[in-house]
Design an enzyme around this catalytic site. Structure first.
Site, PDB file in Angstrom:
ATOM      1  N   ARG A 164      -9.412 -24.215  40.422  1.00  0.00           N
ATOM      2  CA  ARG A 164      -9.588 -23.994  38.975  1.00  0.00           C
ATOM      3  C   ARG A 164      -9.742 -22.497  38.656  1.00  0.00           C
ATOM      4  O   ARG A 164     -10.516 -22.104  37.790  1.00  0.00           O
ATOM      5  CB  ARG A 164     -10.817 -24.745  38.434  1.00  0.00           C
ATOM      6  CG  ARG A 164     -10.743 -26.258  38.551  1.00  0.00           C
ATOM      7  CD  ARG A 164      -9.638 -26.852  37.679  1.00  0.00           C
ATOM      8  NE  ARG A 164      -9.746 -28.291  37.588  1.00  0.00           N
ATOM      9  CZ  ARG A 164      -9.194 -29.151  38.455  1.00  0.00           C
ATOM     10  NH1 ARG A 164      -8.472 -28.702  39.466  1.00  0.00           N
ATOM     11  NH2 ARG A 164      -9.336 -30.452  38.274  1.00  0.00           N
ATOM     12  N   SER A 237     -12.614 -33.043  32.764  1.00  0.00           N
ATOM     13  CA  SER A 237     -13.842 -32.644  33.464  1.00  0.00           C
ATOM     14  C   SER A 237     -14.485 -31.467  32.731  1.00  0.00           C
ATOM     15  O   SER A 237     -13.820 -30.464  32.485  1.00  0.00           O
ATOM     16  CB  SER A 237     -13.528 -32.171  34.881  1.00  0.00           C
ATOM     17  OG  SER A 237     -12.890 -33.180  35.603  1.00  0.00           O
ATOM     18  N   GLU A 333     -16.120 -26.000  33.578  1.00  0.00           N
ATOM     19  CA  GLU A 333     -14.700 -25.765  33.796  1.00  0.00           C
ATOM     20  C   GLU A 333     -14.068 -25.400  32.445  1.00  0.00           C
ATOM     21  O   GLU A 333     -13.131 -24.618  32.369  1.00  0.00           O
ATOM     22  CB  GLU A 333     -14.081 -27.061  34.334  1.00  0.00           C
ATOM     23  CG  GLU A 333     -12.655 -26.907  34.760  1.00  0.00           C
ATOM     24  CD  GLU A 333     -11.906 -28.221  34.761  1.00  0.00           C
ATOM     25  OE1 GLU A 333     -11.250 -28.516  33.746  1.00  0.00           O
ATOM     26  OE2 GLU A 333     -11.966 -28.925  35.769  1.00  0.00           O
TER      27      GLU A 333
HETATM   28  N1  EPU Z   1     -17.921 -40.387  40.950  1.00  0.00           N
HETATM   29  C1  EPU Z   1     -19.208 -40.785  40.615  1.00  0.00           C
HETATM   30  N2  EPU Z   1     -19.480 -41.065  39.294  1.00  0.00           N
HETATM   31  C2  EPU Z   1     -18.538 -41.007  38.335  1.00  0.00           C
HETATM   32  C3  EPU Z   1     -17.212 -40.632  38.692  1.00  0.00           C
HETATM   33  C4  EPU Z   1     -16.936 -40.317  40.008  1.00  0.00           C
HETATM   34  O1  EPU Z   1     -20.093 -40.868  41.445  1.00  0.00           O
HETATM   35  O2  EPU Z   1     -18.865 -41.246  37.163  1.00  0.00           O
HETATM   36  C5  EPU Z   1     -17.647 -40.053  42.362  1.00  0.00           C
HETATM   37  C6  EPU Z   1     -16.921 -41.172  43.078  1.00  0.00           C
HETATM   38  O3  EPU Z   1     -17.446 -41.276  44.354  1.00  0.00           O
HETATM   39  C7  EPU Z   1     -15.514 -40.682  43.208  1.00  0.00           C
HETATM   40  C8  EPU Z   1     -15.692 -39.177  43.267  1.00  0.00           C
HETATM   41  O4  EPU Z   1     -16.828 -38.914  42.440  1.00  0.00           O
HETATM   42  O5  EPU Z   1     -14.919 -41.184  44.358  1.00  0.00           O
HETATM   43  C9  EPU Z   1     -14.503 -38.409  42.749  1.00  0.00           C
HETATM   44  O6  EPU Z   1     -14.177 -38.900  41.448  1.00  0.00           O
HETATM   45  P1  EPU Z   1     -12.741 -38.617  40.809  1.00  0.00           P
HETATM   46  O7  EPU Z   1     -11.663 -39.089  41.704  1.00  0.00           O
HETATM   47  O8  EPU Z   1     -12.747 -39.157  39.408  1.00  0.00           O
HETATM   48  O9  EPU Z   1     -12.634 -37.032  40.816  1.00  0.00           O
HETATM   49  P2  EPU Z   1     -13.595 -35.872  40.301  1.00  0.00           P
HETATM   50  O10 EPU Z   1     -13.948 -35.028  41.479  1.00  0.00           O
HETATM   51  O11 EPU Z   1     -14.736 -36.378  39.494  1.00  0.00           O
HETATM   52  C10 EPU Z   1     -11.609 -34.219  39.989  1.00  0.00           C
HETATM   53  C11 EPU Z   1     -11.055 -33.293  38.953  1.00  0.00           C
HETATM   54  C12 EPU Z   1     -10.271 -34.064  37.908  1.00  0.00           C
HETATM   55  C13 EPU Z   1      -9.141 -34.797  38.600  1.00  0.00           C
HETATM   56  C14 EPU Z   1      -9.728 -35.711  39.683  1.00  0.00           C
HETATM   57  C15 EPU Z   1      -8.650 -36.342  40.529  1.00  0.00           C
HETATM   58  C16 EPU Z   1     -12.556 -31.399  38.867  1.00  0.00           C
HETATM   59  C17 EPU Z   1     -13.639 -30.699  38.099  1.00  0.00           C
HETATM   60  N3  EPU Z   1     -12.130 -32.542  38.331  1.00  0.00           N
HETATM   61  O12 EPU Z   1     -12.575 -35.054  39.369  1.00  0.00           O
HETATM   62  O13 EPU Z   1      -9.710 -33.139  37.012  1.00  0.00           O
HETATM   63  O14 EPU Z   1      -8.385 -35.580  37.679  1.00  0.00           O
HETATM   64  O15 EPU Z   1     -10.545 -34.944  40.583  1.00  0.00           O
HETATM   65  O16 EPU Z   1      -8.075 -35.374  41.325  1.00  0.00           O
HETATM   66  O17 EPU Z   1     -12.138 -30.919  39.909  1.00  0.00           O
HETATM   67  C18 EPU Z   1     -10.000 -32.002  34.937  1.00  0.00           C
HETATM   68  O18 EPU Z   1     -10.020 -30.961  35.605  1.00  0.00           O
HETATM   69  O19 EPU Z   1     -10.140 -32.009  33.691  1.00  0.00           O
HETATM   70  C19 EPU Z   1      -9.870 -33.285  35.626  1.00  0.00           C
HETATM   71  C20 EPU Z   1      -9.920 -34.443  35.009  1.00  0.00           C
END
Ligand code: EPU
Length: 337
Positions: A164, A237, A333
């Site tokens: 990012r 995010s 972010e």
């Molecule tokens: N999780 C929780 N609670 C929640 C949601 C998720 O505990 O409410 C845990 C779960 O264990 C899950 C893990 O977090 O397995 C990862 O969740 P997710 O796959 O939704 O990914 P994220 O790390 O929360 C990041 C990016 C997203 C992107 C997804 C998929 C960042 C800040 N965010 O989210 O990007 O779509 O991975 O690659 O890196 C964005 O930047 O706006 C965005 C949506």
């Protein structure tokens, strides 16, 4: 070039908050950027550059000029047996570009389907999802240098991409306006299936792994977790996933055995910010019209009439409670203005 005075920014940000800009100018070509910066009055105003408005939170009115970049177009600029080079105008909608490339059988950005925003904004924060980041496919970009009025080409390495992050977020902030991006995509099947939830989804659905099935899977996962900004104001995010060193990771893991994290480099771990926020009890909570989305705790939403300030205050409360419980600081972010 179209100039608007006292422009309400409600339809220019996906959080759908109200704010007023003294001036807003819509730019449809690189030539119009030259025209804009040769106007003494407009070019002397404090300015802010806006793409799709999907990564920005306005917390008050903007005294000065908003430059909304609408430069359109998608063109093939080169190809060989294995690769194709696609140039897109900065104002081109990102998801439309992804769909166009999938329709044409070009591999590389299908994991980045449905990310809101414009092509010109994509390199600034190096958009990423489901194991792919823009820097994996970006060949180069063109940007208008405000001081000289010249267009400069940046190759991938010049942008110093990271999670990012790009050079346009700090050293070159405010100095350039991106006018186009060029991607190098593959004509041969090349998939990225490293992201667990995407891999699981494809296995469960038992469909053949193709360019189209990955694209469809990403769209379906995103729709199930992330609110559609057309229905519920949000910027995806709100915070970055914090990165910590191994020692701190092991200490935290011993206090919180369920801690969600993954290795992100030698001796480094990336924590799931969504998990940290959820553990602090914020998931699905609402303060007035601002809230934390029930399906993804990393997403802050505007239930209708929230002001930008209310959303920023909610974000600050979340930061405080995560710092108190885990001693981890969450960095936004989203750009807060
Ligand atoms: N999780 C929780 N609670 C929640 C949601 C998720 O505990 O409410 C845990 C779960 O264990 C899950 C893990 O977090 O397995 C990862 O969740 P997710 O796959 O939704 O990914 P994220 O790390 O929360 C990041 C990016 C997203 C992107 C997804 C998929 C960042 C800040 N965010 O989210 O990007 O779509 O991975 O690659 O890196 C964005 O930047 O706006 C965005 C949506």
């Amino acid at each position: 070039m179209q100039i608007h005075r006292h422009q309400n920014l409600l339809n220019y940000n996906t959080f759908r908050v109200t704010a007023q800009a003294d001036y807003l100018v819509e730019i449809a070509s690189a030539n119009q950027l030259q025209e804009l910066f040769s106007d003494k009055f407009l070019s002397d105003l404090p300015r802010f550059i806006l793409g799709g408005g999907s990564n920005i939170l306005f917390t008050g009115d903007i005294s000065g000029l908003i430059i909304k970049v609408n430069i359109p177009g998608i063109e093939i600029i080169d190809e060989d047996h294995n690769f194709i080079w696609i140039k897109a105008g900065a104002g081109q909608n990102w998801h439309d570009l992804v769909s166009y490339c999938v329709d044409n059988g070009w591999y590389g950005i299908e994991n980045l389907a449905l990310i809101p925003g414009s092509c010109g904004a994509a390199p600034i924060q190096n958009i990423g999802a489901y194991g792919v980041e823009l820097n994996n496919v970006l060949d180069s970009l063109e940007a208008f240098e405000i001081e000289t009025g010249k267009i400069r080409t940046f190759c991938n390495q010049d942008c110093l991409f990271n999670y990012r992050y790009s050079i346009f977020k700090d050293h070159l902030k405010g100095k350039y306006i991106i006018s186009s991006i060029t991607l190098k995509l593959s004509k041969r099947p090349e998939f990225t299936l490293t992201y667990l939830s995407l891999n699981d989804y494809l296995k469960k659905s038992e469909t053949e792994v193709t360019l189209r099935s990955i694209y469809d899977a990403v769209i379906s996962i995103r729709r199930s977790k992330l609110p559609d900004p057309k229905e519920l104001g949000n910027c995806g995010s709100f915070f970055k996933n914090p990165e910590i060193g191994e020692e701190r990771y092991l200490t935290l893991k011993s206090s919180f055995p369920d801690l969600k994290a993954h290795p992100s480099g030698p001796g480094a771990f990336k924590l799931s910010a969504a998990w940290l926020i959820e553990q602090c009890g914020w998931k699905g909570k609402r303060i007035g019209s601002a809230g934390v989305y029930g399906q993804q705790a990393l997403v802050l939403v505007n239930y209708g009439s929230s002001s930008g300030e209310e959303i920023a205050n909610l974000a600050a409360e979340i930061q405080d409670s995560v710092a108190e419980k885990f001693n981890v600081s969450l960095v936004p972010e989203v750009t807060i203005i």
